[in-house]
Design a protein around this motif. Structure first.
Motif, PDB file in Angstrom:
ATOM      1  N   ALA A   2      10.295   3.558   4.615  1.00 39.36           N
ATOM      2  CA  ALA A   2      11.538   4.221   4.725  1.00 39.36           C
ATOM      3  C   ALA A   2      12.691   3.242   4.218  1.00 39.36           C
ATOM      4  CB  ALA A   2      12.226   4.493   6.076  1.00 39.36           C
ATOM      5  N   GLY A   3      13.670   3.599   3.445  1.00 39.93           N
ATOM      6  CA  GLY A   3      14.653   2.759   2.827  1.00 39.93           C
ATOM      7  C   GLY A   3      16.020   3.262   3.011  1.00 39.93           C
ATOM      8  N   ARG A   4      17.065   2.392   2.930  1.00 45.56           N
ATOM      9  CA  ARG A   4      18.315   2.822   3.053  1.00 45.56           C
ATOM     10  C   ARG A   4      19.331   2.295   1.917  1.00 45.56           C
ATOM     11  NH1 ARG A   4      18.911  -1.152   7.129  1.00 45.56           N
ATOM     12  NH2 ARG A   4      18.380   0.257   8.711  1.00 45.56           N
ATOM     13  N   VAL A   5      20.295   3.252   1.233  1.00 40.23           N
ATOM     14  CA  VAL A   5      20.812   2.698   0.035  1.00 40.23           C
ATOM     15  C   VAL A   5      21.966   1.832   0.834  1.00 40.23           C
ATOM     16  CG1 VAL A   5      22.459   3.463  -1.521  1.00 40.23           C
ATOM     17  CG2 VAL A   5      20.438   5.022  -1.043  1.00 40.23           C
ATOM     18  N   VAL A   6      22.107   0.962   0.222  1.00 45.15           N
ATOM     19  CA  VAL A   6      23.088  -0.308   0.459  1.00 45.15           C
ATOM     20  C   VAL A   6      24.007  -0.715  -0.511  1.00 45.15           C
ATOM     21  CG1 VAL A   6      21.960  -1.548   2.349  1.00 45.15           C
ATOM     22  CG2 VAL A   6      21.548  -2.555   0.343  1.00 45.15           C
ATOM     23  N   GLY A   7      23.969  -0.319  -1.845  1.00 44.16           N
ATOM     24  CA  GLY A   7      24.594  -0.412  -2.860  1.00 44.16           C
ATOM     25  C   GLY A   7      24.273   0.547  -4.121  1.00 44.16           C
ATOM     26  N   PRO A  39       0.903  -1.065   0.117  1.00 43.14           N
ATOM     27  CA  PRO A  39       0.052   0.095  -0.005  1.00 43.14           C
ATOM     28  C   PRO A  39       0.839   1.260   0.062  1.00 43.14           C
ATOM     29  CG  PRO A  39      -0.019  -1.000   2.137  1.00 43.14           C
ATOM     30  CD  PRO A  39       0.710  -1.920   1.336  1.00 43.14           C
ATOM     31  N   MET A  40       2.086   1.098   0.151  1.00 42.95           N
ATOM     32  CA  MET A  40       3.150   2.206   0.075  1.00 42.95           C
ATOM     33  C   MET A  40       4.359   2.305  -0.728  1.00 42.95           C
ATOM     34  SD  MET A  40       3.583   3.012   4.375  1.00 42.95           S
ATOM     35  CE  MET A  40       3.016   1.620   5.020  1.00 42.95           C
ATOM     36  N   ASP A  41       4.668   3.343  -1.302  1.00 42.12           N
ATOM     37  CA  ASP A  41       6.020   3.487  -1.897  1.00 42.12           C
ATOM     38  C   ASP A  41       7.059   3.597  -0.959  1.00 42.12           C
ATOM     39  OD1 ASP A  41       4.951   3.083  -4.520  1.00 42.12           O
ATOM     40  OD2 ASP A  41       4.620   5.353  -4.785  1.00 42.12           O
ATOM     41  N   ILE A  42       8.293   3.876  -1.438  1.00 44.71           N
ATOM     42  CA  ILE A  42       9.428   3.832  -0.715  1.00 44.71           C
ATOM     43  C   ILE A  42      10.151   5.105  -0.602  1.00 44.71           C
ATOM     44  CG2 ILE A  42      11.947   2.901  -0.572  1.00 44.71           C
ATOM     45  CD1 ILE A  42      10.539   0.586  -2.028  1.00 44.71           C
ATOM     46  N   THR A  43      10.728   5.659   0.538  1.00 46.62           N
ATOM     47  CA  THR A  43      11.340   6.976   0.344  1.00 46.62           C
ATOM     48  C   THR A  43      12.861   6.562   1.044  1.00 46.62           C
ATOM     49  OG1 THR A  43      11.324   9.316   1.217  1.00 46.62           O
ATOM     50  CG2 THR A  43      10.549   7.686   2.839  1.00 46.62           C
ATOM     51  N   VAL A  44      13.987   6.963   0.439  1.00 48.92           N
ATOM     52  CA  VAL A  44      15.155   6.881   0.996  1.00 48.92           C
ATOM     53  C   VAL A  44      15.815   7.911   1.940  1.00 48.92           C
ATOM     54  CG1 VAL A  44      17.514   6.510   0.116  1.00 48.92           C
ATOM     55  CG2 VAL A  44      15.793   5.642  -1.458  1.00 48.92           C
ATOM     56  N   VAL A  45      15.998   7.303   3.231  1.00 50.81           N
ATOM     57  CA  VAL A  45      16.125   8.473   4.203  1.00 50.81           C
ATOM     58  C   VAL A  45      17.743   7.916   4.788  1.00 50.81           C
ATOM     59  CG1 VAL A  45      14.009   8.836   4.838  1.00 50.81           C
ATOM     60  CG2 VAL A  45      15.061   6.954   5.886  1.00 50.81           C
ATOM     61  N   GLU A  46      18.206   7.048   4.468  1.00 53.54           N
ATOM     62  CA  GLU A  46      19.775   6.445   4.899  1.00 53.54           C
ATOM     63  C   GLU A  46      20.642   5.969   3.783  1.00 53.54           C
ATOM     64  OE1 GLU A  46      19.405   3.632   8.083  1.00 53.54           O
ATOM     65  OE2 GLU A  46      17.689   4.587   8.909  1.00 53.54           O
ATOM     66  N   GLY A  47      21.823   6.169   3.918  1.00 51.31           N
ATOM     67  CA  GLY A  47      22.771   5.775   2.773  1.00 51.31           C
ATOM     68  C   GLY A  47      22.818   6.970   1.620  1.00 51.31           C
ATOM     69  N   LEU A  48      22.465   8.072   2.040  1.00 53.99           N
ATOM     70  CA  LEU A  48      22.396   9.147   0.758  1.00 53.99           C
ATOM     71  C   LEU A  48      23.924   9.345   0.458  1.00 53.99           C
ATOM     72  CD1 LEU A  48      19.337  11.327   1.914  1.00 53.99           C
ATOM     73  CD2 LEU A  48      19.431   9.294  -0.004  1.00 53.99           C
ATOM     74  N   ASP A  49      24.715   9.359   1.343  1.00 57.02           N
ATOM     75  CA  ASP A  49      26.245   9.458   1.152  1.00 57.02           C
ATOM     76  C   ASP A  49      26.832   8.405   0.139  1.00 57.02           C
ATOM     77  OD1 ASP A  49      25.567   7.683   3.185  1.00 57.02           O
ATOM     78  OD2 ASP A  49      27.927   7.850   3.635  1.00 57.02           O
ATOM     79  N   LEU A  50      26.135   7.341  -0.150  1.00 58.17           N
ATOM     80  CA  LEU A  50      26.781   6.449  -1.044  1.00 58.17           C
ATOM     81  C   LEU A  50      26.288   6.836  -2.467  1.00 58.17           C
ATOM     82  CD1 LEU A  50      25.808   3.165   0.622  1.00 58.17           C
ATOM     83  CD2 LEU A  50      28.016   4.060   0.530  1.00 58.17           C
ATOM     84  N   GLU A  52      20.814   5.379 -12.410  1.00 56.67           N
ATOM     85  CA  GLU A  52      21.180   3.969 -12.669  1.00 56.67           C
ATOM     86  C   GLU A  52      19.900   3.330 -11.420  1.00 56.67           C
ATOM     87  OE1 GLU A  52      22.166   2.172 -15.316  1.00 56.67           O
ATOM     88  OE2 GLU A  52      22.640   3.829 -16.305  1.00 56.67           O
ATOM     89  N   PRO A  53      19.630   2.198 -11.397  1.00 55.93           N
ATOM     90  CA  PRO A  53      19.136   1.723 -10.248  1.00 55.93           C
ATOM     91  C   PRO A  53      19.878   1.448  -9.070  1.00 55.93           C
ATOM     92  CG  PRO A  53      18.489   0.606 -12.314  1.00 55.93           C
ATOM     93  CD  PRO A  53      19.231   1.517 -12.675  1.00 55.93           C
ATOM     94  N   VAL A  54      19.767   1.514  -7.817  1.00 53.68           N
ATOM     95  CA  VAL A  54      20.535   1.303  -6.688  1.00 53.68           C
ATOM     96  C   VAL A  54      19.992   0.377  -5.810  1.00 53.68           C
ATOM     97  CG1 VAL A  54      21.522   3.583  -6.637  1.00 53.68           C
ATOM     98  CG2 VAL A  54      19.492   3.300  -5.352  1.00 53.68           C
ATOM     99  N   GLU A  55      20.498  -0.435  -5.071  1.00 52.65           N
ATOM    100  CA  GLU A  55      20.097  -1.300  -4.008  1.00 52.65           C
ATOM    101  C   GLU A  55      19.489  -0.885  -2.756  1.00 52.65           C
ATOM    102  OE1 GLU A  55      21.365  -5.760  -2.292  1.00 52.65           O
ATOM    103  OE2 GLU A  55      22.762  -4.454  -3.261  1.00 52.65           O
ATOM    104  N   ILE A  56      18.423  -1.044  -2.575  1.00 57.07           N
ATOM    105  CA  ILE A  56      17.791  -0.374  -1.238  1.00 57.07           C
ATOM    106  C   ILE A  56      17.152  -1.494  -0.489  1.00 57.07           C
ATOM    107  CG2 ILE A  56      15.686   0.822  -0.658  1.00 57.07           C
ATOM    108  CD1 ILE A  56      17.725   2.837  -2.366  1.00 57.07           C
ATOM    109  N   GLU A  57      17.538  -1.338   0.892  1.00 57.75           N
ATOM    110  CA  GLU A  57      16.841  -2.230   1.857  1.00 57.75           C
ATOM    111  C   GLU A  57      15.736  -1.274   2.634  1.00 57.75           C
ATOM    112  OE1 GLU A  57      18.254  -4.719   5.838  1.00 57.75           O
ATOM    113  OE2 GLU A  57      19.569  -3.157   4.954  1.00 57.75           O
ATOM    114  N   LEU A  58      14.578  -2.031   2.745  1.00 56.41           N
ATOM    115  CA  LEU A  58      13.521  -1.511   3.430  1.00 56.41           C
ATOM    116  C   LEU A  58      13.583  -1.477   4.768  1.00 56.41           C
ATOM    117  CD1 LEU A  58      10.756  -2.885   1.004  1.00 56.41           C
ATOM    118  CD2 LEU A  58      12.366  -0.699   0.967  1.00 56.41           C
TER     119      LEU A  58
END
Length: 83
Positions: free
Chosen positions: A74-79, A39-50, A58-64
């Motif tokens: 909330a999601g975080r960039v992991v790759g 029911p929800m989309d994702i907003t990236v709030v962590e790992g933005l420094d990557l 390009e697509p990036v790897e996000i952990e929910l």
């Protein structure tokens, strides 16, 4: 017995990782949830420094993550490199 919380957790895919295309909406980096039942989309709030670019081209790897920010999961960039 399966609870509503269990069913919601499955559709949100908390803790899982996905390669997603990010776009900027209202000053935030967001992505459509890969699970159509979510029911929800994702907003990236962590790992933005990557990220080298915002939004990245390009697509990036996000952990929910297990919290909600501004009505999105909330999601975080992991790759952030090529697959």
């Amino acid at each position: 017995m399966t609870s509503i919380r269990d069913l919601l957790g499955e559709s949100l895919a908390i803790g899982e990782r996905f390669r997603l295309t990010l776009e900027e909406r209202d000053g935030q980096l967001v992505a459509d949830h890969p699970n159509d039942a979510s029911p929800m989309d994702i907003t990236v709030v962590e790992g933005l420094d990557l990220l080298e670019e915002r939004p990245p081209t390009e697509p990036v790897e996000i952990e929910l993550c297990d919290r909600v920010v501004d009505g999105r999961i909330a999601g975080r960039v992991v790759g952030a490199g090529p697959e």
